[in-house]
Write a protein that holds these residues in place. Structure first.
Motif, PDB file in Angstrom:
ATOM      1  N   LEU A 159     -54.545  25.591 -60.457  1.00 57.49           N
ATOM      2  CA  LEU A 159     -55.441  26.443 -59.290  1.00 57.49           C
ATOM      3  C   LEU A 159     -55.257  27.705 -59.519  1.00 57.49           C
ATOM      4  O   LEU A 159     -55.491  28.466 -58.435  1.00 57.49           O
ATOM      5  N   LEU A 160     -54.704  28.349 -60.532  1.00 63.13           N
ATOM      6  CA  LEU A 160     -54.467  29.537 -60.832  1.00 63.13           C
ATOM      7  C   LEU A 160     -56.085  30.317 -61.342  1.00 63.13           C
ATOM      8  O   LEU A 160     -56.446  29.617 -62.233  1.00 63.13           O
ATOM      9  N   LEU A 161     -56.241  31.672 -61.021  1.00 61.14           N
ATOM     10  CA  LEU A 161     -57.403  32.123 -61.801  1.00 61.14           C
ATOM     11  C   LEU A 161     -56.974  33.072 -62.875  1.00 61.14           C
ATOM     12  O   LEU A 161     -57.750  33.727 -63.326  1.00 61.14           O
ATOM     13  N   PHE A 162     -55.769  33.201 -63.259  1.00 63.90           N
ATOM     14  CA  PHE A 162     -55.247  33.838 -64.385  1.00 63.90           C
ATOM     15  C   PHE A 162     -54.322  32.955 -65.225  1.00 63.90           C
ATOM     16  O   PHE A 162     -53.646  32.116 -64.822  1.00 63.90           O
ATOM     17  N   ARG A 163     -54.095  33.482 -66.587  1.00 65.58           N
ATOM     18  CA  ARG A 163     -53.221  32.724 -67.484  1.00 65.58           C
ATOM     19  C   ARG A 163     -52.460  33.633 -67.979  1.00 65.58           C
ATOM     20  O   ARG A 163     -52.743  34.893 -68.278  1.00 65.58           O
ATOM     21  N   VAL A 164     -51.390  33.216 -68.661  1.00 60.17           N
ATOM     22  CA  VAL A 164     -50.398  34.040 -69.522  1.00 60.17           C
ATOM     23  C   VAL A 164     -51.246  34.507 -70.595  1.00 60.17           C
ATOM     24  O   VAL A 164     -51.830  33.860 -71.396  1.00 60.17           O
ATOM     25  N   GLY A 165     -50.915  35.953 -70.988  1.00 63.50           N
ATOM     26  CA  GLY A 165     -51.542  36.490 -71.893  1.00 63.50           C
ATOM     27  C   GLY A 165     -53.011  37.023 -71.926  1.00 63.50           C
ATOM     28  O   GLY A 165     -53.430  37.926 -72.807  1.00 63.50           O
ATOM     29  N   GLU A 166     -53.451  36.886 -70.606  1.00 68.37           N
ATOM     30  CA  GLU A 166     -54.856  37.363 -70.081  1.00 68.37           C
ATOM     31  C   GLU A 166     -54.569  38.694 -69.297  1.00 68.37           C
ATOM     32  O   GLU A 166     -53.779  38.988 -68.536  1.00 68.37           O
ATOM     33  N   GLU A 167     -55.784  39.571 -69.109  1.00 68.08           N
ATOM     34  CA  GLU A 167     -55.594  40.496 -68.294  1.00 68.08           C
ATOM     35  C   GLU A 167     -55.807  40.224 -66.753  1.00 68.08           C
ATOM     36  O   GLU A 167     -56.536  39.158 -66.508  1.00 68.08           O
ATOM     37  N   LEU A 168     -55.105  40.730 -65.922  1.00 74.10           N
ATOM     38  CA  LEU A 168     -55.137  40.623 -64.582  1.00 74.10           C
ATOM     39  C   LEU A 168     -56.252  41.067 -63.993  1.00 74.10           C
ATOM     40  O   LEU A 168     -56.124  42.562 -63.842  1.00 74.10           O
ATOM     41  N   GLU A 169     -57.487  40.675 -63.440  1.00 66.12           N
ATOM     42  CA  GLU A 169     -58.508  41.190 -62.915  1.00 66.12           C
ATOM     43  C   GLU A 169     -58.430  41.206 -61.536  1.00 66.12           C
ATOM     44  O   GLU A 169     -57.500  40.738 -60.831  1.00 66.12           O
ATOM     45  N   PRO A 170     -59.080  42.331 -60.669  1.00 67.57           N
ATOM     46  CA  PRO A 170     -58.952  42.295 -59.431  1.00 67.57           C
ATOM     47  C   PRO A 170     -59.097  41.005 -58.520  1.00 67.57           C
ATOM     48  O   PRO A 170     -59.871  40.317 -58.770  1.00 67.57           O
ATOM     49  N   GLN A 171     -58.322  41.028 -57.487  1.00 63.75           N
ATOM     50  CA  GLN A 171     -58.318  39.920 -56.561  1.00 63.75           C
ATOM     51  C   GLN A 171     -57.970  38.633 -56.802  1.00 63.75           C
ATOM     52  O   GLN A 171     -58.088  37.791 -56.391  1.00 63.75           O
ATOM     53  N   GLU A 172     -57.438  38.564 -58.207  1.00 63.66           N
ATOM     54  CA  GLU A 172     -57.213  37.115 -58.744  1.00 63.66           C
ATOM     55  C   GLU A 172     -55.943  36.577 -58.119  1.00 63.66           C
ATOM     56  O   GLU A 172     -55.531  35.511 -57.929  1.00 63.66           O
TER      57      GLU A 172
END
Length: 639
Positions: A159-172
């Motif tokens: 249910l997460l919009l981000f993953r390890v190793g990726e850039e953290l985008e706004p509002q995620e």
């Protein structure tokens, strides 16, 4: 000396606003003068931009916090600051939170690399997401957790919009927290950056979730050899799988048993698959689908594939040569495919995304009849296309449908245009539809939701309108009022459905239960082509709690107009049906079956038993929010 001091204090009070600005400027300059050299982000170097207004608001909050601490000093300067400022927050400011601030509370970490994701899942009983020191204290809390399987970290990661190793985008971060909170297996969730370990180019994200007790069941014994058994689990094996079962036996009808069941499996990237089965007397359904919705503003693609089979009896109008009241067999199947694409719009707020989306989608729906009572039910293939515009924002509030838990209030705008073409055995026809909705929220004003939808088929050869529908909806609830430990709100809900040129046998609109008057029952023949419903409710939340169940008092008044005469589309030509009642609402935030209501209702007209009086119970909220995300293209729902 005393007179001089008093005169000085009075002068300060008189000219305090002329002193506030210099104090804030000096404090800001003190923070800005950092002797350390600037740190360069190794992930992404941002060009210099104008100072963000919301970031300034966060800085001002830190300044005011420092001034508040300074005002507590016993010195003359501390007393002067206390005289200048009033640090007591109004009650209204504690109810709702600004949606834009929620999205930007971690803006300083945008586009940093997610180094790790640490997930902590809490059992259903005895733990608090806001108090890590809280532990199960008694036998009931400890015993309840024994029968509960805690949510697996793999389910949380789905249910997460981000993953390890990726850039953290706004509002995620804020969007992921909302998505976690909206699942059926989680009571609440917190998603935040671990500030102690963050660096200039990477962050560690901490996630804390609290489960609900996912198992629920029911047993209703009607006779020695007749009963209703229900068994549900919204978090099977802690993986987010959901199964629901309801079995009834001992009925006197030709089919002595009934069954309804479904099983849903969630996958990564918000893909869900479900199978369902229903077997009741003269009403059978079986279906399956795989779907992905526009769950977040960042979702680019959505779609579904579904296959369904239906076998039921319908009652046709009392027209010759059909016998009055005769039931006819209707068997058909549907194949449904749709795909949608959300397009981001340009943002004029540097460093942040525009929450608006432009959406295009298409759908193919094929219906085949294997048994039909009249020719009006013809095989058809429908092609639909939709273009639309959507803006979504979410606020946080409490005491809406829950009893103090954090709830997400959707606001925004949704506009869509739908056009289609149907290949039909009786003649091809076009479809046109339009929909608009808007939601506003204010701490003092409450919440207001408005929507309207119109759709109709137009037969190509004679320009004849068919199966038309005009529907509107208004939902309003007031601000939260407080008296001691008691809180209350008022709810007002209006729905209108005007059907015109519907097919024979399409008197489908009911005013029973959630469709109209809560607790109202008829013999099943009270159906119409149009309806107009008004619902009012006052809810008082009390501090009373027992075994995890919170208590609220409910008072309601409902009215519904229904067009029951064939050929008369206006519902106001008949007398209204009304219902009035009082009751109690019990809600346990720790279980999947969270709400139980015991209500006493009086219905002056149309109620079948006990001279219009009825004591009844039900579960689930009577009201609910309508989100501003796009779903599959379709005809205006007539139900």
């Amino acid at each position: 000396m005393l007179a001089t001091l008093v005169s000085a204090v009075q002068w300060l009070r008189r000219f305090r606003w002329r002193l506030v600005l210099p104090l804030v400027i000096v404090a800001g300059m003190a923070q800005a003068q950092d002797p350390r050299p600037p740190v360069v982000d190794s992930v992404r170097t941002q060009p210099e931009t104008r100072p963000d207004s919301l970031r300034r608001r966060f800085d001002e909050e830190r300044i005011l916090t420092g001034l508040q601490a300074y005002a507590k000093r016993k010195t003359i300067a501390g007393k002067a600051v206390a005289a200048l400022f009033n640090f007591t927050a109004r009650a209204e400011e504690r109810a709702g939170l600004d949606a834009t601030l929620l999205d930007r509370q971690y803006s300083q970490h945008n586009y940093k690399i997610v180094r790790s994701i640490n997930i902590t899942t809490l059992d259903a009983f005895g733990y608090s997401i806001n108090n890590p020191e809280r532990k199960p204290r008694n036998f009931l809390e400890k015993g309840g957790n024994v029968f509960h399987i805690r949510t697996a970290p793999s389910r949380v990661r789905q249910l997460l919009l981000f993953r390890v190793g990726e850039e953290l985008e706004p509002q995620e971060l804020s969007e992921s927290e909302r998505l976690l909170r909206q699942t059926g297996e989680l009571l609440d969730a917190r998603v935040f950056v671990n500030e102690a370990t963050t660096t200039a180019d990477s962050v560690d994200v901490q996630i804390i979730t609290k489960d609900v007790f996912s198992l629920s069941g029911s047993l209703q014994i009607r006779d020695v050899d007749a009963a209703v058994i229900g068994l549900n689990d919204v978090n099977f094996l802690g993986l987010g799988h959901q199964f629901r079962n309801r079995y009834e036996y001992g009925r006197a009808s030709p089919q002595p048993w009934r069954y309804r069941g479904s099983y849903l499996v969630p996958f990564r990237n918000f893909v869900n698959a479900q199978v369902r089965y229903r077997n009741e007397y003269e009403n059978k359904e079986i279906g399956a689908y795989v779907a992905r919705d526009f769950v977040s503003i960042n979702t680019q693609y959505a779609g579904a594939v579904a296959l369904d089979f239906y076998d039921r009896l319908i009652q046709l109008p009392q027209l010759p040569p059909i016998d009055p009241g005769r039931l006819e067999r209707l068997r058909y199947s549907t194949r449904d495919i749709w795909l949608g694409r959300a397009l981001r719009l340009k943002s004029y707020d540097l460093g942040y995304e525009n929450p608006a989306r432009f959406v295009v989608s298409g759908r193919f729906l094929n219906t085949t009849y294997t048994e039909r009572p009249i020719e009006d039910y013809a095989d058809a293939s429908l092609f639909l296309g939709t273009i639309g515009y959507s803006v979504r924002r979410y606020y946080k509030d409490k005491y809406l449908f829950g009893f103090g838990r954090t709830e997400d209030v959707p606001t925004g705008t949704l506009l869509s245009l739908t056009a289609g073409y149907e290949l039909n055995e009786l003649g091809n026809r076009r479809y046109y539809g339009v929909r608009a909705s808007s939601g506003l929220y204010g701490v003092r004003r409450g919440y207001l939701y408005l929507s309207g939808e119109f759709g109709t088929f137009v037969r190509q050869r004679d320009r004849d309108w068919q199966q038309g529908l005009l529907s509107t909806q208004v939902l309003y609830f007031t601000r939260l009022y407080n008296t001691g430990n008691y809180q209350w709100r008022h709810f007002l809900w209006n729905r209108m459905d005007l059907g015109f040129d519907r097919r024979p046998g399409e008197q489908l609109l009911s005013i029973e239960g959630e469709r109209g008057l809560r607790g109202f029952r008829s013999d099943g023949t009270l159906r119409g082509t149009s309806r107009f419903v008004l619902n009012y409710e006052a809810t008082m939340y009390t501090p009373v709690s027992f075994l995890g169940f919170r208590l609220a008092g409910v008072a309601f008044a409902d009215a519904a107009w229904l067009a029951t005469t064939p050929g008369r589309d206006s519902p106001f030509l008949d007398k209204p049906f009304t219902g009035f009642g009082l009751g109690l609402r019990f809600r346990n935030e720790y279980t999947a079956l969270r709400t139980i209501q015991v209500l006493f209702g009086f219905y002056p007209r149309g109620q079948l038993t006990n001279n219009g009086y009825r004591i009844f119970e039900n579960s689930g909220a009577y009201y609910d929010f309508s989100d501003f995300n796009f779903t599959r293209p379709g005809v205006a729902p007539y139900q």
